[in-house]
Design a protein around this motif. Structure first.
Motif, PDB file in Angstrom:
ATOM      1  N   ALA A 145       0.839  -1.200   0.000  1.00  0.00           N
ATOM      2  CA  ALA A 145       0.000   0.000   0.000  1.00  0.00           C
ATOM      3  C   ALA A 145       0.873   1.249   0.000  1.00  0.00           C
ATOM      4  CB  ALA A 145      -0.930  -0.002   1.210  1.00  0.00           C
ATOM      5  N   GLY A 146       2.159   1.077   0.338  1.00  0.00           N
ATOM      6  CA  GLY A 146       3.093   2.191   0.290  1.00  0.00           C
ATOM      7  C   GLY A 146       2.957   3.182   1.432  1.00  0.00           C
ATOM      8  N   ARG A 147       2.418   2.732   2.545  1.00  0.00           N
ATOM      9  CA  ARG A 147       2.275   3.603   3.715  1.00  0.00           C
ATOM     10  C   ARG A 147       3.024   3.015   4.896  1.00  0.00           C
ATOM     11  NH1 ARG A 147      -3.475   6.547   3.795  1.00  0.00           N
ATOM     12  NH2 ARG A 147      -3.412   7.208   1.631  1.00  0.00           N
ATOM     13  N   GLY A 148       3.573   3.914   5.706  1.00  0.00           N
ATOM     14  CA  GLY A 148       4.313   3.463   6.864  1.00  0.00           C
ATOM     15  C   GLY A 148       4.666   4.628   7.767  1.00  0.00           C
ATOM     16  N   SER A 149       5.677   4.414   8.609  1.00  0.00           N
ATOM     17  CA  SER A 149       6.106   5.455   9.537  1.00  0.00           C
ATOM     18  C   SER A 149       7.630   5.517   9.587  1.00  0.00           C
ATOM     19  CB  SER A 149       5.534   5.201  10.932  1.00  0.00           C
ATOM     20  OG  SER A 149       5.960   3.954  11.415  1.00  0.00           O
ATOM     21  N   VAL A 150       8.136   6.685   9.887  1.00  0.00           N
ATOM     22  CA  VAL A 150       9.573   6.897   9.968  1.00  0.00           C
ATOM     23  C   VAL A 150      10.092   6.216  11.232  1.00  0.00           C
ATOM     24  CG1 VAL A 150      11.395   8.629  10.260  1.00  0.00           C
ATOM     25  CG2 VAL A 150       9.491   9.051   8.683  1.00  0.00           C
ATOM     26  N   TYR A 151      11.077   5.334  11.058  1.00  0.00           N
ATOM     27  CA  TYR A 151      11.743   4.675  12.183  1.00  0.00           C
ATOM     28  C   TYR A 151      12.927   5.518  12.637  1.00  0.00           C
ATOM     29  CZ  TYR A 151      14.674   1.353  14.689  1.00  0.00           C
ATOM     30  OH  TYR A 151      15.468   0.756  15.620  1.00  0.00           O
ATOM     31  N   SER A 152      13.741   5.942  11.664  1.00  0.00           N
ATOM     32  CA  SER A 152      14.929   6.743  11.944  1.00  0.00           C
ATOM     33  C   SER A 152      15.256   7.573  10.711  1.00  0.00           C
ATOM     34  CB  SER A 152      16.102   5.818  12.288  1.00  0.00           C
ATOM     35  OG  SER A 152      17.259   6.553  12.589  1.00  0.00           O
ATOM     36  N   TRP A 153      15.999   8.654  10.892  1.00  0.00           N
ATOM     37  CA  TRP A 153      16.350   9.503   9.761  1.00  0.00           C
ATOM     38  C   TRP A 153      17.579  10.335  10.082  1.00  0.00           C
ATOM     39  CZ3 TRP A 153      13.538  11.167  13.681  1.00  0.00           C
ATOM     40  CH2 TRP A 153      13.702  12.472  14.103  1.00  0.00           C
ATOM     41  N   THR A 154      18.167  10.893   9.033  1.00  0.00           N
ATOM     42  CA  THR A 154      19.232  11.877   9.162  1.00  0.00           C
ATOM     43  C   THR A 154      19.124  12.833   7.987  1.00  0.00           C
ATOM     44  OG1 THR A 154      21.608  12.213   9.540  1.00  0.00           O
ATOM     45  CG2 THR A 154      20.996  10.585   7.873  1.00  0.00           C
ATOM     46  N   VAL A 155      19.583  14.052   8.188  1.00  0.00           N
ATOM     47  CA  VAL A 155      19.616  15.023   7.108  1.00  0.00           C
ATOM     48  C   VAL A 155      21.065  15.163   6.671  1.00  0.00           C
ATOM     49  CG1 VAL A 155      19.197  17.420   6.431  1.00  0.00           C
ATOM     50  CG2 VAL A 155      17.587  16.246   7.949  1.00  0.00           C
ATOM     51  N   VAL A 156      21.322  14.889   5.399  1.00  0.00           N
ATOM     52  CA  VAL A 156      22.662  14.990   4.827  1.00  0.00           C
ATOM     53  C   VAL A 156      22.807  16.391   4.247  1.00  0.00           C
ATOM     54  CG1 VAL A 156      24.269  14.060   3.126  1.00  0.00           C
ATOM     55  CG2 VAL A 156      22.680  12.530   4.321  1.00  0.00           C
ATOM     56  N   ARG A 157      23.711  17.140   4.794  1.00  0.00           N
ATOM     57  CA  ARG A 157      23.907  18.510   4.334  1.00  0.00           C
ATOM     58  C   ARG A 157      25.147  18.660   3.463  1.00  0.00           C
ATOM     59  NH1 ARG A 157      20.000  21.131   6.958  1.00  0.00           N
ATOM     60  NH2 ARG A 157      19.374  20.361   8.969  1.00  0.00           N
ATOM     61  N   ARG A 158      25.976  17.621   3.418  1.00  0.00           N
ATOM     62  CA  ARG A 158      27.178  17.611   2.577  1.00  0.00           C
ATOM     63  C   ARG A 158      27.119  16.384   1.677  1.00  0.00           C
ATOM     64  NH1 ARG A 158      32.862  18.727   5.415  1.00  0.00           N
ATOM     65  NH2 ARG A 158      33.453  19.840   3.548  1.00  0.00           N
ATOM     66  N   PRO A 159      26.487  16.491   0.525  1.00  0.00           N
ATOM     67  CA  PRO A 159      26.371  15.348  -0.375  1.00  0.00           C
ATOM     68  C   PRO A 159      27.738  14.806  -0.786  1.00  0.00           C
ATOM     69  CG  PRO A 159      25.022  17.178  -1.131  1.00  0.00           C
ATOM     70  CD  PRO A 159      25.860  17.686  -0.009  1.00  0.00           C
ATOM     71  N   ALA A 160      27.783  13.517  -1.072  1.00  0.00           N
ATOM     72  CA  ALA A 160      29.020  12.860  -1.476  1.00  0.00           C
ATOM     73  C   ALA A 160      29.524  13.386  -2.817  1.00  0.00           C
ATOM     74  CB  ALA A 160      28.806  11.355  -1.559  1.00  0.00           C
ATOM     75  N   ALA A 161      28.626  13.831  -3.667  1.00  0.00           N
ATOM     76  CA  ALA A 161      29.005  14.355  -4.981  1.00  0.00           C
ATOM     77  C   ALA A 161      28.096  15.533  -5.322  1.00  0.00           C
ATOM     78  CB  ALA A 161      28.881  13.271  -6.044  1.00  0.00           C
ATOM     79  N   ARG A 162      28.606  16.441  -6.105  1.00  0.00           N
ATOM     80  CA  ARG A 162      27.859  17.631  -6.498  1.00  0.00           C
ATOM     81  C   ARG A 162      26.554  17.270  -7.205  1.00  0.00           C
ATOM     82  NH1 ARG A 162      31.444  22.072  -8.999  1.00  0.00           N
ATOM     83  NH2 ARG A 162      32.724  20.491  -8.074  1.00  0.00           N
ATOM     84  N   GLU A 163      26.551  16.166  -7.940  1.00  0.00           N
ATOM     85  CA  GLU A 163      25.354  15.758  -8.687  1.00  0.00           C
ATOM     86  C   GLU A 163      24.169  15.482  -7.771  1.00  0.00           C
ATOM     87  OE1 GLU A 163      28.366  14.163  -9.053  1.00  0.00           O
ATOM     88  OE2 GLU A 163      28.950  15.219 -10.867  1.00  0.00           O
ATOM     89  N   PHE A 164      24.425  15.198  -6.483  1.00  0.00           N
ATOM     90  CA  PHE A 164      23.343  14.901  -5.552  1.00  0.00           C
ATOM     91  C   PHE A 164      22.596  16.152  -5.119  1.00  0.00           C
ATOM     92  CE2 PHE A 164      25.736  10.891  -4.118  1.00  0.00           C
ATOM     93  CZ  PHE A 164      25.111  10.136  -5.106  1.00  0.00           C
ATOM     94  N   GLY A 165      23.101  17.312  -5.451  1.00  0.00           N
ATOM     95  CA  GLY A 165      22.416  18.557  -5.121  1.00  0.00           C
ATOM     96  C   GLY A 165      22.650  18.963  -3.679  1.00  0.00           C
ATOM     97  N   GLY A 166      21.675  19.681  -3.099  1.00  0.00           N
ATOM     98  CA  GLY A 166      21.792  20.195  -1.741  1.00  0.00           C
ATOM     99  C   GLY A 166      21.436  19.161  -0.694  1.00  0.00           C
ATOM    100  N   ALA A 167      20.963  19.645   0.436  1.00  0.00           N
ATOM    101  CA  ALA A 167      20.612  18.772   1.554  1.00  0.00           C
ATOM    102  C   ALA A 167      19.472  17.821   1.178  1.00  0.00           C
ATOM    103  CB  ALA A 167      20.212  19.611   2.754  1.00  0.00           C
ATOM    104  N   TYR A 168      19.505  16.626   1.768  1.00  0.00           N
ATOM    105  CA  TYR A 168      18.437  15.657   1.576  1.00  0.00           C
ATOM    106  C   TYR A 168      18.305  14.798   2.825  1.00  0.00           C
ATOM    107  CZ  TYR A 168      22.358  12.622   0.255  1.00  0.00           C
ATOM    108  OH  TYR A 168      23.539  11.926   0.232  1.00  0.00           O
ATOM    109  N   ALA A 169      17.123  14.231   3.031  1.00  0.00           N
ATOM    110  CA  ALA A 169      16.854  13.408   4.208  1.00  0.00           C
ATOM    111  C   ALA A 169      16.850  11.938   3.809  1.00  0.00           C
ATOM    112  CB  ALA A 169      15.518  13.773   4.831  1.00  0.00           C
ATOM    113  N   VAL A 170      17.634  11.150   4.525  1.00  0.00           N
ATOM    114  CA  VAL A 170      17.676   9.699   4.350  1.00  0.00           C
ATOM    115  C   VAL A 170      16.946   9.098   5.543  1.00  0.00           C
ATOM    116  CG1 VAL A 170      19.155   7.673   4.168  1.00  0.00           C
ATOM    117  CG2 VAL A 170      19.884   9.846   3.161  1.00  0.00           C
TER     118      VAL A 170
END
Length: 136
Positions: free
Chosen positions: A61-86
């Motif tokens: 169904a594609g529904r759930g809840s966040v167990y854990s997360w982090t915000v990446v503010r320094r991407p591994a490569a420029r192509e990844f763009g700015g900050a993102y949440a994993v």
């Protein structure tokens, strides 16, 4: 105000051809064991719960809840763009998935936050299963 996070762009690792079954358009799929009823994700040849080979594909169904997360503010490569949440998301069907959270402010992310899948094409065949807040 912090900008709304965007997805990490890249090609996901795909499972081996022997366990890969194309999903229907707009569908998130996982494996369910016919012997012990365990949900298996990522795809596998044998059940992680009982080692049975009686696995079948099911639509999530594609529904759930966040167990854990982090915000990446320094991407591994420029192509990844700015900050993102994993995040690790607990899907309602009983499996966990590593993914990106999109369309959410970093300060609004919290454990237990309800989310839903947002399947986005990458320009080629793979589709990235990202997650957005579930506002229903």
């Amino acid at each position: 105000m912090t900008p709304v996070l965007g997805p990490q762009i890249g090609v996901p690792v795909t499972p081996t051809a022997s366990v890969r079954v194309p999903a229907e358009p707009g569908e998130l799929r996982y494996q369910r064991c016919g012997a012990c009823d365990a949900a298996n994700f990522t795809p596998t040849e044998t059940c992680r719960g009982c080692s049975s080979r009686a696995l079948h594909w099911a639509a999530s169904a594609g529904r759930g809840s966040v167990y854990s997360w982090t915000v990446v503010r320094r991407p591994a490569a420029r192509e990844f763009g700015g900050a993102y949440a994993v995040a690790i998301v607990d899907l309602d069907e009983g499996y966990r998935m590593l993914t990106n959270l999109v369309e959410v402010e970093p300060a609004d992310i919290h454990s237990g936050m309800r989310v839903r899948v947002d399947l986005r094409p990458t320009g080629g065949e793979p589709v990235l299963p990202l997650f957005t807040p579930d506002r229903d």
